[in-house]
Motif scaffolding. Structure first.
Motif, PDB file in Angstrom:
ATOM      1  N   TYR A 253     -44.255 -26.841   5.051  1.00 28.65           N
ATOM      2  CA  TYR A 253     -44.835 -26.292   3.832  1.00 28.65           C
ATOM      3  C   TYR A 253     -43.815 -25.424   3.105  1.00 28.65           C
ATOM      4  O   TYR A 253     -42.933 -24.825   3.713  1.00 28.65           O
ATOM      5  N   TYR A 254     -43.955 -25.384   1.776  1.00 28.44           N
ATOM      6  CA  TYR A 254     -42.975 -24.687   0.944  1.00 28.44           C
ATOM      7  C   TYR A 254     -43.612 -24.351  -0.393  1.00 28.44           C
ATOM      8  O   TYR A 254     -44.648 -24.916  -0.779  1.00 28.44           O
ATOM      9  N   SER A 255     -42.979 -23.450  -1.115  1.00 30.85           N
ATOM     10  CA  SER A 255     -43.512 -23.001  -2.393  1.00 30.85           C
ATOM     11  C   SER A 255     -43.369 -24.079  -3.455  1.00 30.85           C
ATOM     12  O   SER A 255     -42.341 -24.768  -3.528  1.00 30.85           O
TER      13      SER A 255
ATOM     14  N   MET B 115     -49.399 -23.368  -1.155  1.00 37.08           N
ATOM     15  CA  MET B 115     -48.162 -24.005  -0.742  1.00 37.08           C
ATOM     16  C   MET B 115     -48.342 -25.517  -0.748  1.00 37.08           C
ATOM     17  O   MET B 115     -49.447 -26.024  -0.585  1.00 37.08           O
TER      18      MET B 115
END
Length: 321
Positions: free
Chosen positions: A293-295, A171
């Motif tokens: 957080y993120y893809s 991520m």
């Protein structure tokens, strides 16, 4: 057409075999997220019998069982789990495409869903949400408060907020809120007068302790650090309070029931009033603040707008960590 092509790949069906209804697939995915037919029915605004009929129809069309039903619970089969895992990014991509298509130049529309721990909701995230909501009034924001550290993708979220030790792998992570925070150990002056003030972290093991437990079942850590020495203690708890009840835990400490270890910014107001006294201050470490957080594979426009807003706020505040 793009959605149907992606769905065809996800399901692994032959090109000449009719695809199930996308609505039926979404119903299945909501059941997988909520863990039950009744919960899914409430989310979808349908009756449980309609949801059950939908899944029966979907399983007949696919030719495989997706859900194991018992009188008390619902569990995904191996095929059901595989389908749910692959449908999640398809639905996220669909949502992102719709949000981008309906967003005009300079205006961001759509839904932003973020999974956060309860600690972040106390005083870090609300002012950020306030500013973001004013800057982007046409974005619908949903916050899922979850102290179990579950996979944010599995809960249908676009992003999550975690402290560094709980960040998911693969991520992108960017700081949000304060760059550094600090822990604190405290007790009521009356308790310290009665039981004595710990002079070393190991002395804590001989005191009454008020501890907090995450929804996952894990107790919060008591970590101390000084001059290169680090101690992680697991003291016996006289009282254990679930993390959402941290205010009650603080009140119990004020009432003289023992030592409490928590975020310093939560305890600071009680230091100022004298209701609590800091203990072992030179042993209480600071630590990195939370991360968004993120893809890396998918950044819907509402999420991109939120990331940019957080970055601008940090620049304005002079935060670089």
């Amino acid at each position: 057409m793009i959605i149907r092509t992606i769905a065809n790949t996800v399901i692994g069906m032959a090109n000449n075999k009719p695809l199930p209804s996308f609505d039926d697939l979404l119903t299945f995915l909501v059941i997988a997220r909520t863990g039950g037919f009744r919960a899914a029915a409430r989310r979808l605004g349908n009756s449980p019998s309609t949801v059950s009929e939908t899944i029966t129809r979907l399983e007949e069309e696919l030719g495989v069982p997706l859900i194991i039903r018992t009188t008390r619970s619902v569990h995904l089969t191996e095929a059901g789990r595989a389908l749910a895992d692959r449908l999640e990014p398809v639905v996220a991509e669909t949502r992102s495409a719709i949000a981008d298509a309906t967003s005009s130049e300079g205006t961001v529309r759509g839904r932003l869903k973020i999974q956060v721990p309860g600690a972040v909701m106390e005083d870090i995230l609300p002012p950020i949400l306030d500013g973001f909501a004013k800057a982007h009034p046409e974005v619908r924001v949903e916050i899922l408060v979850d102290d179990r550290f579950t996979d944010m993708i599995a809960t249908g979220c676009d992003a999550g907020i975690r402290y560094g030790e709980h960040l998911a792998q693969d991520m992108i992570a960017t700081p949000i809120g304060p760059a550094r925070q600090r822990s604190a150990l405290a007790a009521a002056p009356e308790y310290l007068a009665r039981r004595g003030k710990p002079l070393h972290p190991r002395d804590v093991l001989f005191h009454d302790c008020i501890r907090m437990r995450f929804a996952s079942g894990a107790l919060t850590d008591w970590e101390f650090e000084k001059d290169g020495e680090t101690l992680r203690l697991d003291p016996t708890a006289r009282l254990i309070i679930a993390t959402p009840g941290w205010r009650a835990a603080v009140k119990l400490a004020i009432a003289g029931h023992g030592l409490i270890y928590s975020f310093r910014n939560w305890l600071e107001p009680h230091f100022e009033t004298g209701e609590l006294a800091p203990v072992l201050e030179d042993w209480c470490p600071d630590f990195e603040g939370p991360f968004l957080y993120y893809s890396s594979r998918l950044t819907p426009r509402p999420l991109r707008a939120f990331i940019d807003f957080v970055a601008a706020q940090r620049r304005q505040a002079g935060e670089t960590g």
